[in-house]
Scaffold this motif. Structure first.
Motif, short mmCIF file in Angstrom:
data_model
loop_
_atom_site.label_atom_id
_atom_site.label_comp_id
_atom_site.label_asym_id
_atom_site.label_seq_id
_atom_site.Cartn_x
_atom_site.Cartn_y
_atom_site.Cartn_z
N PRO A 134 0.81 -1.22 0.00
CA PRO A 134 0.00 0.00 0.00
C PRO A 134 0.84 1.27 0.00
CG PRO A 134 -0.94 -1.60 1.50
CD PRO A 134 0.39 -2.15 1.06
N ALA A 135 2.01 1.25 0.64
CA ALA A 135 2.87 2.44 0.69
C ALA A 135 3.30 2.85 -0.71
CB ALA A 135 4.09 2.16 1.57
N LEU A 137 1.60 2.99 -3.27
CA LEU A 137 0.54 3.71 -3.98
C LEU A 137 0.78 5.22 -3.98
CD1 LEU A 137 -2.57 1.76 -2.61
CD2 LEU A 137 -1.73 1.71 -4.97
N LYS A 138 1.71 5.68 -3.14
CA LYS A 138 1.96 7.11 -3.03
C LYS A 138 2.33 7.70 -4.39
CE LYS A 138 4.46 10.56 -0.32
NZ LYS A 138 5.41 10.79 0.80
N VAL A 142 -4.98 6.06 -8.41
CA VAL A 142 -5.58 4.89 -7.76
C VAL A 142 -7.07 4.84 -8.04
CG1 VAL A 142 -5.93 3.71 -5.56
CG2 VAL A 142 -3.80 4.98 -5.98
N MET A 157 -4.20 2.19 2.96
CA MET A 157 -3.38 3.39 2.82
C MET A 157 -3.14 4.04 4.18
SD MET A 157 -4.41 5.21 -0.80
CE MET A 157 -6.19 5.31 -0.57
N THR A 158 -4.18 4.09 5.01
CA THR A 158 -4.04 4.67 6.35
C THR A 158 -2.99 3.91 7.16
OG1 THR A 158 -6.34 5.43 6.36
CG2 THR A 158 -5.25 5.22 8.49
N LEU A 162 -0.41 6.79 4.59
CA LEU A 162 -0.78 7.66 3.48
C LEU A 162 -2.10 8.36 3.77
CD1 LEU A 162 0.02 5.42 0.37
CD2 LEU A 162 1.53 6.99 1.60
N PRO A 164 -5.33 9.53 1.94
CA PRO A 164 -6.01 9.33 0.66
C PRO A 164 -6.35 10.63 -0.05
CG PRO A 164 -6.96 7.91 2.34
CD PRO A 164 -6.05 8.86 3.05
N ASP A 167 -1.98 12.08 -0.76
CA ASP A 167 -0.81 11.31 -1.19
C ASP A 167 -1.03 10.50 -2.46
OD1 ASP A 167 0.77 12.22 0.91
OD2 ASP A 167 0.01 10.67 2.27
N VAL A 168 -2.28 10.38 -2.90
CA VAL A 168 -2.58 9.66 -4.14
C VAL A 168 -3.58 10.48 -4.94
CG1 VAL A 168 -2.22 7.41 -3.03
CG2 VAL A 168 -4.54 8.35 -3.21
#
Length: 377
Positions: A134-135, A137-138, A142, A157-158, A162, A164, A167-168
């Motif tokens: 998941p990290a 995804l930054k 998405v 993500m949390t 990250l 939401p 960061d994405v």
């Protein structure tokens, strides 16, 4: 809003119009010819995700319980727990976090069976995108469907630290995988039993052959640790508290439903055929894949099919309380009030099935190997 009705002696699909209102003249819970009429609201279109209920109709398992069950098809604009709360259905299938959000907003509903023991939600990317956690995804585009389907993604993500909203780049995804295949987005939401198969049914332009699992990276929220409970059966809370006939109907309905799920565990191809016959727009190989993958989410059920594991419930509630969306809002703001779930009725159903010789745990279940065809044909 449009729904389709299947079940009983109905051959094919009849269209129903209206916001949560069937256009037939039968009333839920009424008795006719010694049977009790029951309406079940699905949360999506007819597909093998709901094969256990379809099998219970077609194989007469509901009829054995004295029930005439009509299955109301769902869709994008149908909220099953709302249909249930408004009295337009007797029972409904819904993901737990979505239903918890509706309960907090006033829907008087109670979970009476947890059919899926595991989550079927993935976040999928092409392997060369290097999104292995998941990290990673930054900074990526998405995709997600919204409508409450994104909670596990946001929880992942949390957990990775990250935001939401910052960061994405969140992209509203259609209920297919075309945006990922076109590489308009870097990661796409997919169900293990549906959209992921759509990728493997598509032709890789570089090879001329179908894509293979090795072409993709899958984030499985069960592995990440942010899985939330999905397909559960919900009932009307007030009726459970005060209506003896409804309580008895709930046990009978669960008995027939669970027998249907056990049948589909042992007869995947036949249940696939039932679903296809009911008018699913998805092809035969796709539906067999879906039946197989859905069986993996249901079986094995060590405590008994449909019984809710309290630790899994607590984990889902905790994630619903702490996971923030792009606007900083959580799924729910407080612990669920009242009787949010009960194993009372499903335990009676499991006991009845066990005493009649039905395997209620599926401890020896082994999934099949399904070969997908282009387009899921």
């Amino acid at each position: 809003m449009r729904r389709r009705l299947i079940g009983g002696a109905l051959a094919g699909a009849l269209m129903l119009a209206g916001c949560g209102t069937a256009d037939d003249d039968s009333s839920s819970g009424s008795s006719s010819g010694g049977t009790t009429a029951v309406k079940l609201q699905l949360q999506w279109f007819v597909q093998a995700q709901f094969a256990g209920y379809i099998a219970a109709v077609d194989k007469g398992f509901y009829k054995e319980q004295g029930l005439d069950v009509q299955i109301l098809e769902g869709g994008v604009d149908i909220v099953p727990q709302t249909v249930l709360a408004q009295g337009q259905a007797d029972f409904a299938v819904s993901w737990v976090p979505k239903a918890l959000a509706s309960r907090e907003q006033g829907a008087e509903i109670t979970e009476i069976a947890q059919i899926f023991q595991r989550s079927g939600t993935y976040q999928v990317s092409f392997k060369d995108s290097n999104i292995s956690s998941p990290a990673a995804l930054k900074g990526k585009k998405v995709g997600n469907w919204g409508f409450g389907n994104e909670f596990e993604l946001f929880a992942g993500m949390t957990k990775a630290g990250l935001d939401p909203g910052k960061d994405v780049t969140l992209v509203q995804q259609q209920f297919d995988m075309q945006a990922l295949l076109r590489k308009d987005i870097d990661a796409a939401q997919a169900m293990s039993y549906n959209e992921y198969a759509q990728l493997l049914e598509a032709k890789n332009p570089a090879t001329g052959q179908l894509y293979q699992p090795s072409d993709f990276t899958v984030l499985d929220w069960n592995t990440v640790g942010t899985a939330m409970l999905q397909d559960a059966i919900w009932a009307n809370s007030s009726k459970l508290e005060s209506d003896t006939a409804y309580q008895e109907t709930a046990v009978k309905f669960l008995t027939g439903s669970l027998k249907g799920w056990a049948y589909c565990r042992d007869n995947a191809a036949e249940c696939r055929d039932m679903v296809v016959k009911k008018g699913s727009k998805l092809g035969a190989s796709h539906q067999l894949w879906q039946m197989n993958e859905v069986n993996k989410l249901v079986w094995p059920s060590p405590s008994g099919v449909g019984l809710l594991d309290e630790a899994a419930w607590k984990a889902t509630v905790d994630l619903a309380l702490t996971t923030k969306n792009q606007d900083g809002q959580t799924v729910i703001t407080k612990q669920p009030a009242g009787t949010a779930y009960t194993n009372e009725y499903v335990q009676k159903a499991v006991d009845a099935l066990k005493s009649s010789g039905t395997d209620v745990t599926g401890s020896s279940f082994k999934p099949e190997t399904v070969t997908l065809k282009e387009g899921g044909a």
